[in-house]
Design an enzyme around this catalytic site. Structure first.
Site, short mmCIF file in Angstrom:
data_model
loop_
_atom_site.label_atom_id
_atom_site.label_comp_id
_atom_site.label_asym_id
_atom_site.label_seq_id
_atom_site.Cartn_x
_atom_site.Cartn_y
_atom_site.Cartn_z
N TRP A 20 38.34 -12.19 71.83
CA TRP A 20 38.93 -13.07 70.82
C TRP A 20 37.83 -13.96 70.23
CZ3 TRP A 20 43.69 -12.66 68.85
CH2 TRP A 20 44.16 -13.70 68.05
N HIS A 50 41.05 -14.20 79.29
CA HIS A 50 41.85 -13.39 78.37
C HIS A 50 41.05 -12.21 77.83
CE1 HIS A 50 45.12 -16.44 78.34
NE2 HIS A 50 44.11 -17.18 78.75
N HIS A 54 45.09 -8.14 79.95
CA HIS A 54 45.27 -9.34 80.75
C HIS A 54 46.69 -9.85 80.61
CE1 HIS A 54 44.50 -11.03 76.75
NE2 HIS A 54 45.14 -12.10 77.17
N ASP A 56 49.24 -13.38 80.30
CA ASP A 56 49.36 -14.81 80.01
C ASP A 56 50.46 -15.40 80.88
OD1 ASP A 56 47.50 -14.50 77.99
OD2 ASP A 56 48.91 -14.88 76.35
N HIS A 60 49.81 -21.21 79.80
CA HIS A 60 48.88 -21.00 78.67
C HIS A 60 49.29 -21.90 77.49
CE1 HIS A 60 45.93 -19.14 76.20
NE2 HIS A 60 46.62 -18.12 75.75
N HIS A 164 53.53 -17.45 71.07
CA HIS A 164 53.28 -17.69 72.50
C HIS A 164 54.30 -18.68 73.07
CE1 HIS A 164 49.20 -15.83 72.15
NE2 HIS A 164 49.31 -15.68 73.45
N GLU A 176 48.79 -8.57 77.42
CA GLU A 176 48.07 -8.34 76.17
C GLU A 176 46.93 -7.37 76.42
OE1 GLU A 176 48.86 -12.68 74.07
OE2 GLU A 176 47.23 -12.52 75.51
ZN ZN Z 1 46.10 -14.08 76.54
#
Ligand code: ZN
Length: 215
Positions: A20, A50, A54, A56, A60, A164, A176
Site C-alpha cells: 500500500w 498489512h 493479511h 484486519d 484497525h 473498513h 485482504e
Molecule cells: Zn489491512
C-alpha cells in the site's frame, strides 16, 4: 463432486512486491548467510502488518476493538463461498444480493483484480473494491468474514475508512490480498490464519481453499 485439492490463495512475500502506498515495504535480509560462510541462513524482516495476504482486526478502525490475536479461529476456518463479481470498478449490492448471503457466512469476492491487479508489482489505484453501501449491506446480512482479492476492502481514493468502519464495526473479520485467479466460484473450505501478534490491528496470513460439493 469430490472434495478437491488444497489451493494456495496467498500472495508470495518477496522484496519488491506490491504494498500500500505510504506503508512499509516488505524487506527480508539475511543476517547470517551460508554463502558468506556463516553456519546457517537467517532472515531479518521489516514490513507492514498489512503486507500481501493479511487479515484486519476490528482495532484497525474501531477504538477498543478486538486485536488480531483475539480473532476467533472460526473467522478463518470453515465453509466459505467464493463469489464472482463482474463489475470492474466496484462490488455492487445488486451483484451480491442474488447470492442470498446468510448470517455467519464467510464470503470471498473474486474480481478482475485476481488476474489484473496482481499481474504487476506496481500498486494499482483502480482496483475493484467494496463501496460503503455494500459494506453496510454485508453488515446487515450478518456475515462473519469478508475476503477481497487486492490490498484493501475499500478503494484507494474513496470508501477507505467508511468501508473498513462499516465492516469492522459490525464485527466482521476481513481478509485482504487474496489471489483467487485459480479459484472457480463456488463452495469451499477455508483455512486462513493470521500471525498471533499481540495487540496488533492486523497480521499477514496464509490462506488456502478446498472445493466442497455445493449445497
Ligand atoms: Zn489491512
Amino acid at each position: 463432486m469430490m472434495t478437491g485439492e488444497w489451493i494456495d490463495v496467498s500472495a508470495p512475500l518477496y522484496n519488491g512486491m506490491v504494498h500500500w502506498p505510504g506503508d512499509a515495504p516488505f524487506e527480508r535480509a539475511l543476517t547470517l548467510s551460508l554463502d558468506r560462510g556463516d553456519e546457517c541462513n537467517l532472515s531479518e524482516l521489516s514490513t507492514t502488518a498489512h503486507i500481501g495476504t493479511h487479515m484486519d482486526a476490528p482495532s484497525h478502525f474501531v477504538a477498543g476493538g478486538h486485536t488480531i490475536d483475539r480473532m476467533p479461529l472460526t473467522a478463518g476456518i470453515g465453509p466459505a463461498r467464493v463469489i464472482a463479481i463482474e463489475d470492474q470498478k466496484v462490488i455492487r449490492i445488486e451483484e451480491v444480493e442474488r447470492h442470498r448471503l446468510q448470517k455467519g457466512d464467510r464470503v470471498l469476492f473474486k474480481t478482475i483484480n485476481s488476474a489484473r491487479a496482481w499481474a504487476t508489482d506496481q500498486f494499482q489505484e483502480n482496483f475493484v473494491h467494496i463501496p460503503e453501501p455494500t459494506a453496510n449491506y454485508l453488515a446487515r446480512c450478518g456475515v462473519q468474514t469478508v475476503g477481497v482479492d487486492y490490498l484493501s476492502v475499500g478503494g484507494y481514493r474513496t470508501d477507505g475508512a467508511g468501508t473498513h468502519r462499516a465492516l469492522l464495526g459490525a464485527g466482521i473479520w476481513i481478509i485482504e490480498g487474496l489471489k483467487l485467479r485459480e479459484v472457480e466460484p463456488g463452495d469451499y473450505e477455508l483455512i486462513c490464519l493470521p500471525l498471533k501478534m499481540v495487540g496488533a490491528e492486523g497480521a499477514p496470513a496464509r490462506a488456502v481453499l478446498r472445493r466442497v460439493p455445493s449445497k
